[in-house]
Design a protein around this motif. Structure first.
Motif, short mmCIF file in Angstrom:
data_model
loop_
_atom_site.label_atom_id
_atom_site.label_comp_id
_atom_site.label_asym_id
_atom_site.label_seq_id
_atom_site.Cartn_x
_atom_site.Cartn_y
_atom_site.Cartn_z
N PRO A 161 20.36 -5.02 29.01
CA PRO A 161 20.79 -6.16 29.83
C PRO A 161 21.72 -5.77 30.98
N ARG A 162 22.04 -4.49 31.09
CA ARG A 162 23.01 -4.05 32.10
C ARG A 162 22.30 -3.51 33.34
N ILE A 163 22.75 -3.96 34.53
CA ILE A 163 22.24 -3.48 35.81
C ILE A 163 23.42 -2.95 36.62
N ARG A 164 23.32 -1.70 37.06
CA ARG A 164 24.34 -1.10 37.91
C ARG A 164 23.70 -0.65 39.22
N MET A 165 24.46 -0.75 40.30
CA MET A 165 23.93 -0.39 41.61
C MET A 165 24.96 0.41 42.40
N TRP A 166 24.43 1.35 43.20
CA TRP A 166 25.23 2.13 44.13
C TRP A 166 24.57 2.04 45.50
N LEU A 167 25.36 1.82 46.53
CA LEU A 167 24.85 1.78 47.90
C LEU A 167 25.52 2.90 48.68
N ASN A 168 24.71 3.84 49.14
CA ASN A 168 25.22 5.03 49.83
C ASN A 168 26.29 5.73 49.00
N GLY A 169 26.05 5.78 47.69
CA GLY A 169 26.93 6.51 46.78
C GLY A 169 28.13 5.73 46.29
N VAL A 170 28.35 4.52 46.79
CA VAL A 170 29.49 3.70 46.39
C VAL A 170 29.05 2.70 45.32
N ALA A 171 29.71 2.73 44.17
CA ALA A 171 29.41 1.77 43.10
C ALA A 171 29.69 0.36 43.62
N CYS A 172 28.68 -0.52 43.55
CA CYS A 172 28.87 -1.85 44.15
C CYS A 172 28.63 -2.99 43.17
N ALA A 173 27.87 -2.77 42.10
CA ALA A 173 27.58 -3.87 41.16
C ALA A 173 27.47 -3.32 39.74
N ASP A 174 27.99 -4.08 38.81
CA ASP A 174 27.87 -3.76 37.38
C ASP A 174 27.75 -5.10 36.66
N TYR A 175 26.52 -5.47 36.35
CA TYR A 175 26.23 -6.80 35.82
C TYR A 175 25.53 -6.70 34.48
N THR A 176 25.97 -7.49 33.52
CA THR A 176 25.31 -7.54 32.21
C THR A 176 24.79 -8.95 31.99
N GLU A 177 23.49 -9.05 31.77
CA GLU A 177 22.84 -10.35 31.55
C GLU A 177 23.19 -10.88 30.16
N GLU A 178 23.67 -12.13 30.13
CA GLU A 178 24.04 -12.74 28.85
C GLU A 178 23.00 -13.73 28.35
N ASP A 179 22.04 -14.07 29.19
CA ASP A 179 20.99 -15.01 28.81
C ASP A 179 19.80 -14.23 28.25
#
Length: 216
Positions: A161-179
């Protein structure tokens, strides 16, 4: 061939397979083999100079349009380069993940790694909750990293359920789906947002499949 050499080669291959950012190219740089576009929207998508190009510099794109993988993915790491060339209007793009097409419609439903002014590095829930569902981890660092008129790199990691994203090497999102009703598998889609005159190019698109997460 000595047994020691065989072991060395095997270990080297294993190391390459697990190296961060390595994966299978899912765009051959020449054709849209492995991808699909809705009937009637072919004019908005083509391959130019080794990149998938969507949109138009001379004509307004009337509504959201997507170039979508035939394959579906669950847990994976996605890497790609993209560049937005604006002219006027709704200058916006994004990369759909764990998504699907809406039947008899131009839209997709699912998570989107957004790419536009005020939306860089955010996860938008396309055609479902219809809102941003993640917070930018470090807005100042991200603002310094973004290249509005240049090539940008997204790294997207989906594990359970976890989604992590990096844009040009910078950590920008760390989201865990609860549904738990929301699927953790789906297609990858390249978006050109409707309402503007623009092109978006995508290249060096790789996917590395991951073992199913224990978080599921």
């Amino acid at each position: 061939i000595s047994s020691a050499l065989v072991v060395f080669v095997a270990l080297s291959a294993l190391g390459d397979h697990h190296e961060k950012g390595k994966g299978e190219l899912i765009f051959d740089g020449k054709t849209l083999t492995g991808w699909n576009v809705n009937k009637g929207e072919e004019k908005w998508w083509r391959v130019v100079n080794g990149a998938i190009e969507g949109g138009s510099l001379a004509e307004r794109v009337p509504h959201n349009t997507f170039c979508v993988t035939n394959a579906s993915y669950g847990d994976f790491e996605l890497n790609l380069q993209f560049k937005i060339t604006p002219v006027k209007g709704g200058i916006n793009s994004g990369i759909q993940i764990r998504s699907k097409r809406i039947e008899n419609h131009h839209e997709m439903i699912g998570y989107q790694a957004d790419a536009a002014k005020n939306y860089w590095g955010k996860i938008y829930d396309e055609s479902r909750r219809r809102r941003v569902i993640s917070k930018v981890l470090d807005p100042e660092a991200l603002a310094r990293a973004v290249k509005p008129d240049g090539w940008n790199h997204y790294r997207i990691l989906c594990e359970g359920p976890r989604i992590r994203m990096w844009l040009n090497g910078v950590a920008c999102a760390d989201y865990t789906e609860e549904d738990d009703r929301i699927p953790l598998e789906g297609h990858i889609g390249l978006q050109v947002h409707g309402g503007g005159t623009l092109t978006v190019r995508f290249k060096e698109i790789t996917v590395r499949a991951l073992a199913p997460s224990e978080e599921k």
